[in-house]
Scaffold this motif. Sequence first.
Motif, mmCIF file in Angstrom:
data_model
loop_
_atom_site.group_PDB
_atom_site.id
_atom_site.type_symbol
_atom_site.label_atom_id
_atom_site.label_comp_id
_atom_site.label_asym_id
_atom_site.label_seq_id
_atom_site.Cartn_x
_atom_site.Cartn_y
_atom_site.Cartn_z
ATOM 1 N N ILE A 58 -1.357 -0.007 -22.485
ATOM 2 C CA ILE A 58 -2.302 -0.688 -23.126
ATOM 3 C C ILE A 58 -3.387 -0.703 -21.897
ATOM 4 N N ALA A 59 -2.934 -0.647 -20.588
ATOM 5 C CA ALA A 59 -3.981 -0.875 -19.577
ATOM 6 C C ALA A 59 -3.763 -0.060 -18.493
ATOM 7 N N VAL A 60 -4.677 0.820 -18.166
ATOM 8 C CA VAL A 60 -4.754 1.773 -16.937
ATOM 9 C C VAL A 60 -5.606 1.128 -15.978
ATOM 10 N N ILE A 61 -5.488 0.873 -14.972
ATOM 11 C CA ILE A 61 -5.670 0.827 -13.489
ATOM 12 C C ILE A 61 -6.501 2.060 -13.033
ATOM 13 N N CYS A 62 -7.705 2.656 -12.688
ATOM 14 C CA CYS A 62 -7.938 3.022 -11.544
ATOM 15 C C CYS A 62 -8.443 3.059 -10.255
ATOM 16 N N ASP A 63 -7.173 2.717 -9.143
ATOM 17 C CA ASP A 63 -7.689 2.228 -8.036
ATOM 18 C C ASP A 63 -8.802 3.635 -7.244
ATOM 19 N N GLU A 64 -9.573 2.742 -7.158
ATOM 20 C CA GLU A 64 -10.856 3.820 -5.918
ATOM 21 C C GLU A 64 -10.895 4.424 -6.817
ATOM 22 N N ILE A 65 -11.261 4.686 -7.462
ATOM 23 C CA ILE A 65 -11.867 5.946 -8.353
ATOM 24 C C ILE A 65 -12.401 6.588 -7.425
ATOM 25 N N ASP A 66 -13.750 6.584 -6.779
ATOM 26 C CA ASP A 66 -14.376 7.193 -6.184
ATOM 27 C C ASP A 66 -13.370 7.922 -4.817
ATOM 28 N N ALA A 67 -12.740 7.489 -4.510
ATOM 29 C CA ALA A 67 -11.855 8.999 -3.650
ATOM 30 C C ALA A 67 -11.194 9.509 -4.240
ATOM 31 N N PHE A 68 -11.439 9.582 -5.415
ATOM 32 C CA PHE A 68 -10.827 11.102 -5.918
ATOM 33 C C PHE A 68 -11.750 11.619 -5.681
ATOM 34 N N LYS A 69 -11.356 13.095 -5.925
ATOM 35 C CA LYS A 69 -12.513 14.105 -5.732
ATOM 36 C C LYS A 69 -13.006 14.488 -6.485
ATOM 37 N N THR A 70 -13.952 15.387 -6.887
ATOM 38 C CA THR A 70 -14.719 15.949 -7.267
ATOM 39 C C THR A 70 -14.532 17.261 -7.562
ATOM 40 N N GLU A 71 -14.483 17.233 -8.558
ATOM 41 C CA GLU A 71 -13.694 19.452 -9.421
ATOM 42 C C GLU A 71 -14.077 20.400 -8.273
ATOM 43 N N GLY A 72 -15.847 20.247 -8.040
ATOM 44 C CA GLY A 72 -16.300 21.077 -6.591
ATOM 45 C C GLY A 72 -14.824 20.998 -5.722
ATOM 46 N N GLU A 73 -14.507 20.000 -5.174
ATOM 47 C CA GLU A 73 -13.289 19.901 -3.993
ATOM 48 C C GLU A 73 -12.554 20.197 -4.313
ATOM 49 N N LEU A 74 -11.972 20.173 -5.273
ATOM 50 C CA LEU A 74 -10.922 20.458 -4.977
ATOM 51 C C LEU A 74 -10.413 21.963 -5.346
ATOM 52 N N ARG A 75 -9.181 22.369 -5.425
ATOM 53 C CA ARG A 75 -8.546 23.661 -5.399
ATOM 54 C C ARG A 75 -7.847 24.155 -6.743
ATOM 55 N N GLY A 76 -7.902 25.890 -7.125
ATOM 56 C CA GLY A 76 -6.682 25.885 -7.829
ATOM 57 C C GLY A 76 -8.126 26.154 -9.195
ATOM 58 N N THR A 77 -7.200 26.089 -10.446
ATOM 59 C CA THR A 77 -7.725 27.013 -12.051
ATOM 60 C C THR A 77 -8.850 25.814 -11.761
ATOM 61 N N PRO A 78 -10.084 25.950 -12.617
ATOM 62 C CA PRO A 78 -11.169 24.904 -12.974
ATOM 63 C C PRO A 78 -9.862 23.845 -14.224
ATOM 64 N N SER A 79 -9.338 24.432 -15.081
ATOM 65 C CA SER A 79 -8.683 23.355 -15.456
ATOM 66 C C SER A 79 -8.398 22.557 -14.820
ATOM 67 N N ALA A 80 -6.905 23.416 -14.291
ATOM 68 C CA ALA A 80 -6.615 22.003 -13.040
ATOM 69 C C ALA A 80 -7.187 20.522 -11.977
ATOM 70 N N ARG A 81 -8.637 21.830 -11.567
ATOM 71 C CA ARG A 81 -9.334 20.754 -10.803
ATOM 72 C C ARG A 81 -9.831 19.537 -11.602
#
Length: 186
Positions: free
Chosen positions: A111-134
Amino acid sequence: EGFVNHNSGKDHCCRIILARIMYKLLNMKNPAEYYGLSKNSIIYTVNVSTSGTNAEDVFFDEYKTIIQNSPYFKQFGDSIKITGNEIQFPKNLRSLSSNSSVESWEGYNCIAVICDEIDAFKTEGELRGTPSARAKKSAHGTYYRALAATQSRLPNVGKVIELSWPRYKNSFIQQRRKTGLLEKST
C-alpha cells in the motif's frame, strides 16, 4: 531548486505517514477485503534503501520506536510483533524494511513504499552485471518496481514516496521532481 536538504525531517515525516496508514488499516474490519484482495491477503508498507543495513538502522529502527511508544498502537498490545526488519500487525498487516534487491519484496501487496535516499542508488551505468540486473538495482529500476508493487495490487490507492537530497545535477530525484511538476500542471 526548492529541495529539502539533509536533516530536514524527511525520514521522520515518512515514518509518521507509514504509522498513520497502519493505524487507519487497523481500524478497518478487514483491510484486504476492503481493497478487493482475498480476506487472508497480507498488506505491506515497505521502506527500501540501497542496503538492508541502511534501511533498518537509519529508517526502520526509529519507525519501530514510534510504533512501540505511540498511544494509538498501545491498544493492540502484544498482538504487534516487532523483529529486526519487520513489524507484524493484526489483520494481516506488515511493515517491512528492505533493500533494493528485487527478490526481497516483489509480489507483496504494497500500500506504500518509501524509497529512502533514492539518489544514493547507483545509476545503471555505475552497476556491474547484465543490463537487466543493473536496471533492477538502479534508482530508476527500484522506483518502477515500487510503482508496480503498489499499482498492480492496489491501483489508485498504493503510494510510492521517494526521498533524497540531490547528489549531483540532474540526479534521479531532480528528474522525478521535474516529471511531477509537469504532471501537476496538466
